[in-house]
Design an enzyme around this catalytic site. Structure first.
Site, mmCIF file in Angstrom:
data_model
loop_
_atom_site.group_PDB
_atom_site.id
_atom_site.type_symbol
_atom_site.label_atom_id
_atom_site.label_comp_id
_atom_site.label_asym_id
_atom_site.label_seq_id
_atom_site.Cartn_x
_atom_site.Cartn_y
_atom_site.Cartn_z
ATOM 1 N N THR A 160 0.765 -1.237 -0.038
ATOM 2 C CA THR A 160 -0.054 -0.053 -0.174
ATOM 3 C C THR A 160 0.781 1.138 0.149
ATOM 4 O OG1 THR A 160 -0.150 0.578 2.358
ATOM 5 C CG2 THR A 160 -1.684 -1.312 1.484
ATOM 6 N N GLY A 161 0.486 2.261 -0.563
ATOM 7 C CA GLY A 161 1.144 3.527 -0.614
ATOM 8 C C GLY A 161 2.283 3.224 -1.417
ATOM 9 N N ALA A 162 2.503 2.601 -2.657
ATOM 10 C CA ALA A 162 3.382 2.076 -3.316
ATOM 11 C C ALA A 162 4.018 3.262 -4.495
ATOM 12 C CB ALA A 162 3.246 0.867 -3.929
ATOM 13 N N SER A 221 5.291 6.229 -4.578
ATOM 14 C CA SER A 221 6.244 7.311 -4.343
ATOM 15 C C SER A 221 7.179 6.788 -2.831
ATOM 16 C CB SER A 221 5.909 8.510 -4.305
ATOM 17 O OG SER A 221 4.771 8.736 -3.179
ATOM 18 N N GLY A 222 8.199 7.513 -2.654
ATOM 19 C CA GLY A 222 8.840 7.335 -1.492
ATOM 20 C C GLY A 222 9.195 6.257 -1.157
ATOM 21 N N ILE A 223 9.151 5.607 0.031
ATOM 22 C CA ILE A 223 9.548 4.235 0.656
ATOM 23 C C ILE A 223 8.809 3.317 -0.156
ATOM 24 C CG2 ILE A 223 9.822 2.879 2.702
ATOM 25 C CD1 ILE A 223 9.893 5.718 4.446
ATOM 26 N N GLY A 224 7.402 3.351 -0.384
ATOM 27 C CA GLY A 224 6.887 2.441 -0.992
ATOM 28 C C GLY A 224 7.540 1.877 -2.317
ATOM 29 N N SER A 240 7.040 4.291 12.924
ATOM 30 C CA SER A 240 7.644 5.654 12.954
ATOM 31 C C SER A 240 8.430 5.832 14.439
ATOM 32 C CB SER A 240 6.813 6.613 12.686
ATOM 33 O OG SER A 240 7.507 8.024 13.104
ATOM 34 N N TYR A 286 -1.186 11.676 14.393
ATOM 35 C CA TYR A 286 -0.067 10.584 13.524
ATOM 36 C C TYR A 286 0.805 9.907 14.550
ATOM 37 C CZ TYR A 286 3.836 9.453 10.390
ATOM 38 O OH TYR A 286 4.837 8.759 9.871
#
Length: 341
Positions: free
Chosen positions: A8-10, A12-15, A171, A193
């Site tokens: 999930t959230g793939a 951009s960034g870490i994904g 986190s 968060y």
């Protein structure tokens, strides 16, 4: 056998960095990018296929902040695949973060600078809101939507004779002090968060306790301090331009400043290579980068306990029933309104 990996959230960034590393590790993967923005997801797939032309990369529309979207996406996954080997729960939001500028500059030139950047303790507050499902948006996106996705995919994750993995991107900002079990959605606080990430740590422990016997293992990682779209949204761009040299300098002295998405994905990739039975469900696996740029993973015990994780698990199960009931009633009302009079 070809392994199925859902991230999930793939887009951009870490994904996205994780997806690149996974395809480099195993070209036979069946990789599913589960994203809210399909245009960005298509761009991410094109990027991956540029360096891995023969890879199997599927797209899945998923907004983990929407109950209807999660249920629809889960049905699509069950229609496509007979099993899921890895479910990386990486999507997350930190809407409208507010920075205490005075505290920022005071901490920047103090001995607390590393801890300030690593945890944002005393530095950030966020503005949350209620979504269309009546849930707090950060709680729904960072925790509950993923919990509901796991529940829906249990037939594929807990298949007899099959070992599967759930991996949460947590986190260093996940702190017990920000979480209140009586205010699960953090309606009355200013750190949704941090609260949601601490809750994911607790939930991972509960999942391991309840599902290990069915072949499902849950782990938690911390990517370190990574510069992503979420990070850049905290301060204006010119601030980052000014302080980036300082951050690279600090990295020489602390291993938590991973800075790049690829470095931040180190622990996610490392877990992909481990036998689940060898992992500690009470540990958070940290992505770390040495001053010379060497990446490695280190487990650190989380500040969590069994009782609180069990209470959270029970409360989420009850909330799931309530949310499903409300959704069913809403759909029935919508259907009644469309019937010709």
């Amino acid at each position: 056998m070809q392994r199925v990996v859902v991230v999930t959230g793939a887009n951009s960034g870490i994904g996205l960095a994780l997806c690149e590393r996974l395809l480099t590790e195993d070209t036979q993967l069946r990789l599913c990018l589960a994203c809210r923005n399909m245009q960005r997801a298509e761009a991410a797939r094109d990027t991956l296929l540029t360096s891995h032309a023969d890879a199997r990369v599927d797209l899945l529309h998923l907004d983990v902040g929407s109950v209807e979207s999660v249920l629809a996406a889960a049905q699509e996954v069950k229609a496509r695949y007979s099993r899921v080997d890895f479910l990386y729960l990486n999507a997350g939001i930190m809407p409208n973060p507010q920075v205490d500028v005075k505290a920022f500059f005071k901490g920047l030139f103090s001995t607390n600078v590393v801890n300030m950047f690593s945890t944002a303790e005393g530095l950030l507050t966020q503005q949350d809101r209620v979504n269309a499902d009546g849930l707090q948006e950060v709680f729904a996106t960072n925790l509950f939507g993923h919990f509901l996705l796991i529940r829906e995919l249990e037939p594929l994750l807990c298949e007899a004779g099959h070992t599967s993995r759930v991996v949460w991107t947590s986190s260093s900002n996940a702190r017990r002090s920000a979480f209140n079990i009586e205010d699960l959605q953090h309606r009355n606080g200013t750190e949704p968060y941090s609260s949601s990430k601490y809750a994911s740590d607790l939930l991972s422990l509960a999942l391991s306790k309840h599902k290990n016997s069915q072949g499902l293992f849950s782990s938690v990682i911390c990517p370190g301090l990574v510069m992503t779209n979420l990070t850049y949204g905290i301060l204006p761009s010119f601030f980052w331009t000014l302080i980036m040299p300082i951050m690279w300098l600090i990295r020489i002295f602390t291993n938590t400043f991973t800075l790049t998405p690829s470095n931040g994905a180190e622990a996610l990739h490392w877990l992909f290579l481990q036998k689940p039975e060898s992992l500690d469900p009470r540990a958070k696996y940290h992505s770390l980068t040495s001053g010379l740029g060497t990446n490695y993973t280190q487990p650190r015990q989380m500040d969590i306990d069994d009782d609180m994780s069990e209470v959270l698990y029970s409360k989420l199960l009850e909330l799931e029933k309530e949310v499903r009931r409300k959704l069913s009633e809403r759909n029935a009302d919508d259907k009644a309104q469309t019937v010709p009079q």
